[in-house]
Design a protein around this motif. Structure first.
Motif, mmCIF file in Angstrom:
data_model
loop_
_atom_site.group_PDB
_atom_site.id
_atom_site.type_symbol
_atom_site.label_atom_id
_atom_site.label_comp_id
_atom_site.label_asym_id
_atom_site.label_seq_id
_atom_site.Cartn_x
_atom_site.Cartn_y
_atom_site.Cartn_z
ATOM 1 N N ASN A 53 3.295 10.602 6.036
ATOM 2 C CA ASN A 53 2.752 10.176 4.737
ATOM 3 C C ASN A 53 1.553 9.269 4.963
ATOM 4 O OD1 ASN A 53 2.492 9.875 1.929
ATOM 5 N ND2 ASN A 53 3.799 8.061 1.903
ATOM 6 N N ALA A 54 0.555 9.809 5.662
ATOM 7 C CA ALA A 54 -0.598 9.023 6.086
ATOM 8 C C ALA A 54 -1.385 8.489 4.900
ATOM 9 C CB ALA A 54 -1.495 9.885 6.980
ATOM 10 N N GLY A 55 -2.118 7.430 5.160
ATOM 11 C CA GLY A 55 -2.949 6.816 4.135
ATOM 12 C C GLY A 55 -4.415 7.028 4.425
ATOM 13 N N GLY A 56 -5.132 5.938 4.719
ATOM 14 C CA GLY A 56 -6.557 6.049 4.976
ATOM 15 C C GLY A 56 -7.357 5.203 4.013
ATOM 16 N N THR A 57 -8.659 5.445 3.989
ATOM 17 C CA THR A 57 -9.566 4.572 3.259
ATOM 18 C C THR A 57 -9.750 4.960 1.795
ATOM 19 O OG1 THR A 57 -11.451 5.913 4.016
ATOM 20 C CG2 THR A 57 -10.843 3.995 5.349
ATOM 21 N N GLN A 58 -9.138 6.052 1.340
ATOM 22 C CA GLN A 58 -9.325 6.483 -0.044
ATOM 23 C C GLN A 58 -8.059 6.341 -0.891
ATOM 24 O OE1 GLN A 58 -10.798 10.375 1.289
ATOM 25 N NE2 GLN A 58 -12.742 9.931 0.279
ATOM 26 N N VAL A 59 -7.057 5.663 -0.354
ATOM 27 C CA VAL A 59 -5.793 5.497 -1.070
ATOM 28 C C VAL A 59 -5.984 4.721 -2.374
ATOM 29 C CG1 VAL A 59 -3.517 4.402 -0.960
ATOM 30 C CG2 VAL A 59 -4.368 5.710 0.989
ATOM 31 N N LEU A 60 -6.936 3.796 -2.375
ATOM 32 C CA LEU A 60 -7.190 2.983 -3.561
ATOM 33 C C LEU A 60 -7.327 3.847 -4.803
ATOM 34 C CD1 LEU A 60 -7.967 0.325 -4.986
ATOM 35 C CD2 LEU A 60 -10.319 0.692 -4.205
ATOM 36 N N ARG A 61 -8.037 4.952 -4.686
ATOM 37 C CA ARG A 61 -8.284 5.805 -5.850
ATOM 38 C C ARG A 61 -7.384 7.025 -5.901
ATOM 39 N NH1 ARG A 61 -14.014 8.793 -7.498
ATOM 40 N NH2 ARG A 61 -13.402 9.378 -9.618
ATOM 41 N N HIS A 62 -7.030 7.582 -4.734
ATOM 42 C CA HIS A 62 -6.382 8.893 -4.722
ATOM 43 C C HIS A 62 -4.946 8.904 -4.204
ATOM 44 C CE1 HIS A 62 -10.250 10.548 -5.785
ATOM 45 N NE2 HIS A 62 -10.799 9.973 -4.731
ATOM 46 N N GLY A 63 -4.450 7.800 -3.658
ATOM 47 C CA GLY A 63 -3.079 7.771 -3.185
ATOM 48 C C GLY A 63 -2.936 8.256 -1.754
ATOM 49 N N THR A 64 -1.720 8.170 -1.229
ATOM 50 C CA THR A 64 -1.434 8.591 0.140
ATOM 51 C C THR A 64 -1.310 10.113 0.223
ATOM 52 O OG1 THR A 64 0.943 8.433 -0.211
ATOM 53 C CG2 THR A 64 -0.178 6.441 0.540
ATOM 54 N N MET A 65 -0.940 10.606 1.400
ATOM 55 C CA MET A 65 -0.788 12.047 1.604
ATOM 56 C C MET A 65 0.219 12.641 0.630
ATOM 57 S SD MET A 65 -2.116 14.399 3.516
ATOM 58 C CE MET A 65 -1.846 16.114 3.987
ATOM 59 N N ARG A 66 1.230 11.880 0.274
ATOM 60 C CA ARG A 66 2.248 12.348 -0.654
ATOM 61 C C ARG A 66 1.626 12.843 -1.967
ATOM 62 N NH1 ARG A 66 7.493 11.416 -0.466
ATOM 63 N NH2 ARG A 66 7.256 9.731 1.056
ATOM 64 N N ALA A 67 0.569 12.168 -2.406
ATOM 65 C CA ALA A 67 -0.078 12.532 -3.666
ATOM 66 C C ALA A 67 -0.934 13.787 -3.541
ATOM 67 C CB ALA A 67 -0.935 11.372 -4.163
ATOM 68 N N GLN A 68 -1.237 14.202 -2.314
ATOM 69 C CA GLN A 68 -2.115 15.361 -2.113
ATOM 70 C C GLN A 68 -1.334 16.669 -1.910
ATOM 71 O OE1 GLN A 68 -4.805 13.866 -2.748
ATOM 72 N NE2 GLN A 68 -4.076 11.849 -2.092
ATOM 73 N N VAL A 69 -0.025 16.561 -1.673
ATOM 74 C CA VAL A 69 0.781 17.742 -1.341
ATOM 75 C C VAL A 69 1.364 18.359 -2.612
ATOM 76 C CG1 VAL A 69 2.761 18.617 -0.052
ATOM 77 C CG2 VAL A 69 1.327 16.804 0.928
#
Length: 482
Positions: free
Chosen positions: A151-167
């Motif tokens: 459930n990786a994060g990164g520098t865009q979590v502020l707006r788009h969420g972690t990997m969980r939000a992309q799946v």
């Protein structure tokens, strides 16, 4: 023929010589984690080429009671993809499975194998005017499956969420070789538990992710990247609140780093230059984005945000990148902090989170506490201020021996840091996972009810305990395997 020889022969027959090897020269590079903190042994290296091969191989491992350590790009930070020293496990690499199965730009969805490299995913969708809204420093080696498993994060979590939000959908092989397929996303689906969410972040302990359907967004048409000099992290927090209020949805990223991090990077990268003149105690990297026809509006917004910030005394100095090359140079400074500090010497690196409103307080309070308690160390915090994720690093005293220091004083430092994180109402793992690095600390500090639920789920989905043993799920109180 011994049992292990029988297994190796069966695995070779199943996957072929390319799909299974015991050659030490081919296996050895994948037995040490990215940080170099864990090195194990393995029965062999399996590299299946399809989900069907993964399923058949897992079934074979179950029949022979051979533990499996799934591995993506081997770029994890918690030792979650490294086998132990017993030599009883097999490493299962998903790197050969890197196909894009389906890509529909109209619906902004892509279905791909778990072994697809993040950078390759970015490049493929960008060619169609889209983007995958998750990136990190290791994008050249991190795989889709690894990102999902941690459930990786990164520098865009502020707006788009972690990997969980992309799946949107997932395919995985379970401990008995059964294939769980849920790749077709539905806007509404109330047929019980959302099982894909159980697999996301499970670090390969409940199933092996083999494919996923991911959400995409329109490509960024315009962006403005600003480097800001600040007197303190508390001032950075006030600037963040100002940016959120003034820029709204245009705010894509907000990273903070102390002067020590910037100086380390400048010393590490021979051609790097400081974006600002003069000395500043802290720095912020701010990115605002807009569509392709919003250049003029974005320029006006940046001017409004930072002119008003200057008037309110929230910043000491700031510079706006004048080109994409300069914008990328700013981001390279941020992304190079970890390797720059690793070059300095040993360090205990803590991927932690606290409530967003308390991040500045945590850094300002706990940093001097650590330095006083462990003389000669240097404590620094940097990272994603907008989501409360702190990369809290404690650098070893000058002259410390790498390996020895981490195993002695380093462990005591980490325990102290995690105690303080817990007292602040935070988490000992924000985006890198638990792996084997933090498993015992999770057992010590985690909620007993939650821990027992995790063990119960593990026992149900993996009754033989063959999926990534020794990772994530803490041992039961009596010491038995969950």
């Amino acid at each position: 023929m011994t049992d292990i020889e029988s297994f190796r022969r069966a695995a070779t027959e199943l996957l072929g010589e390319r799909g299974f090897t015991c050659d030490p020269e081919l296996v050895e590079p994948w037995l040490t984690d990215w940080r170099g903190r864990y090195t194990g042994k393995a029965v062999g290296l399996a590299s299946p080429a399809s989900t069907r091969e993964v399923a058949d191989f897992v079934a074979l491992c179950a029949a022979h009671r051979v533990p499996i350590v799934p591995q993506g790009g081997n770029s994890g930070m918690s030792g979650g993809a490294t086998p132990d020293e017993s030599g009883a496990s097999v490493v299962l690499s998903l790197r050969r499975m890197d196909a894009i199965r389906d890509f529909d730009p109209a619906t902004r969805q892509i279905t791909c194998d778990a072994g697809l490299i993040l950078q390759a995913l970015h490049e493929r969708v960008e060619a169609e005017g889209l983007r995958f809204p998750l990136t990190l420093g290791g994008k050249g080696s991190a795989t889709v499956g690894g990102l999902i498993s941690t459930n990786a994060g990164g520098t865009q979590v502020l707006r788009h969420g972690t990997m969980r939000a992309q799946v949107l959908g997932i395919e995985a092989v379970l401990a008995d070789g059964a294939i769980f397929s849920n790749l077709v996303p539905l806007k509404k689906d109330n047929r019980g538990f959302d099982l894909k969410q159980l697999l996301i972040g499970s670090e390969g302990t409940l199933g092996i992710v083999t494919a996923a359907t991911l959400r995409l967004l329109p490509a960024i048409g315009e962006r403005r990247v600003v480097w800001v000099g600040l007197p303190s992290i508390a001032a950075a927090r006030q600037l963040l609140l100002h940016c959120e209020e003034t820029a709204g949805e245009a705010l894509e990223g907000f990273e903070v780093l102390p002067a020590h991090c910037l100086q380390s990077v400048l010393a590490h990268l021979p051609d790097a230059r400081s974006p600002l003149l003069g000395e500043h105690g802290w720095h912020a990297l701010v990115e605002l984005v807009g569509t392709v026809d919003e250049a003029e509006r974005l320029d006006g917004l940046v001017e409004t945000v930072f002119a008003s910030a200057m008037e309110r005394g929230l910043v000491d100095d700031a510079v706006i990148a004048t080109s994409e090359t300069q914008a990328e140079a700013f981001w390279q400074l941020r992304d190079s902090i970890a390797p720059a500090e690793r070059a300095i010497g040993p360090a205990m690196q803590h991927d932690i989170s606290v409530p967003v409103a308390r991040m500045a307080e945590f850094v300002e309070t706990v940093s001097p506490e650590v330095e006083d308690r462990f003389p000669g160390t240097r404590a620094i915090g940097f990272g994603h201020l907008g989501d409360g994720n702190i990369h809290f690093h404690v650098l070893a005293p000058r002259g410390a021996t790498r390996g020895e220091w981490e195993a002695s004083e380093g462990k005591a430092i980490s325990s102290y840091v995690y105690d303080r994180v817990t007292e602040f109402g935070g988490s000992i793992s924000a985006e890198h996972g638990i792996g084997q690095v933090k498993r015992d600390e999770l057992a010590r500090l985690g909620d007993p009810v939650k821990l027992e639920l995790m063990r119960s789920i593990k026992r149900t989905l993996d009754p033989l305990g063959i999926l990534n043993p020794g990772k994530l799920v803490p041992l039961a109180p009596h010491g038995a395997t969950p």
